[in-house]
Design an enzyme around this catalytic site. Sequence first.
Site, PDB file in Angstrom:
ATOM      1  N   SER A  41       0.793  -1.235   0.000  1.00 34.63           N
ATOM      2  CA  SER A  41       0.000   0.000   0.000  1.00 34.63           C
ATOM      3  C   SER A  41       0.820   1.277   0.000  1.00 34.63           C
ATOM      4  O   SER A  41       0.251   2.365  -0.146  1.00 34.63           O
ATOM      5  CB  SER A  41      -0.970   0.008   1.187  1.00 34.63           C
ATOM      6  N   THR A  42       2.123   1.192   0.138  1.00 31.91           N
ATOM      7  CA  THR A  42       2.935   2.385  -0.084  1.00 31.91           C
ATOM      8  C   THR A  42       2.713   2.889  -1.509  1.00 31.91           C
ATOM      9  O   THR A  42       2.921   4.072  -1.805  1.00 31.91           O
ATOM     10  CB  THR A  42       4.416   2.074   0.190  1.00 31.91           C
TER      11      THR A  42
END
Length: 391
Positions: free
Chosen positions: A75-76
Amino acid sequence: MPSTTEPVPPVHGHCDPRFSAVRTAFEENFRDRAELGAAVTVLVDGESVVDLWAGWADAARTRPWERDTVVNVWSTTKGVTALCAHLLADRGLLDLDAPVAAYWPEFAATGKESVRVRHLLAHRAGLAGLREPHTLAQLYDWELTTARLAATEPWWEPGTRSGYHAFTYGYLVGEVVRRVTGLLPGAFLQQEITGPLGIDFTVGLDEKEAGRAAELVQPPISDNSELAALFAKLEPVAEAALGNPFVGAADANSPEWRAAEIPAANGHGTARAVAALYGILARGGRCGERQVISPEAAERVREGQGRCRDLVTGAGFPHETELGLGLWLSGANGSYGPNPRAVGHDGFGGSCGLADPEAGISLGYVMNRMGWHIADDPRKMALIDAVYSAL
């Protein structure tokens, strides 16, 4: 993550003496926090003060982590996808206050005609997960997944509070990008940002690059009943967001995952690349000598949308948090350092991108041995604490 007191592998790269505490924390992550392979980069006013890598790119410890090793950062990736939307808004091609249906007419179904683009960016659209069963193979199908999202009804009244859109975020924001530009977000990112700037980050990973990709390693779990117990605690919306479908390390190591377009979760890059991309937001929209987005657009990313207990992450992160327009604010929790207006995004397992405009700092941290923390992995926090101790 329990201490293992493992020997510290050779650490490569450079570290400004002023930031020696970061190198120490990086080494301690290997010795005390079960790190396998990892890299960290810190930029101050765009200049590299820390660029370190060490360890192993595979579970069998046959491939050293190299300077150009890339890894899935989960999710970065969302912060990078949000940057694409802000670039379009800065060019006057996307109105963040307009209804999503103005760009994606089918989205207006089942009471979503008033959902605004800003709701997508801030995880407030009410579409944290699909209601009908959705397999991993179906997740790889862009047209099917976006069509189902357009047809589904929200889990809560859009705009009223956040509920982390773990996978759906990338399809929602990404489909708006596609409707405006004709390009999927990965192609738009490469054409407009990473390609011109020479940043080693992609959505998905080309097959020819697979040889330099680190193998993700799932943290140990005693048995299936333990995992089942974790999911049993989740509310239906959280279960849909995190488990429909559930994706683990083995899935994300597959050629099918790497070949797919999943702009919420399958960005691949180096720590250097993550620091550079988040650094655009730390420097008023600049990267090197190029003004990527205006200072006003960079500041807009930090526009808080209201504190609340998130409907999805609240199960494992129970205090209130606040999202800006695509990134989390550090807030009183200090998730991205002591500046409450610093922003960042964690990835499943521990990775992180951080931008602090007041300090002029950006940070990228990537690794392959995943932890179970929803956010604020101890390895990430040790590195962030060390950065700020040097200022």
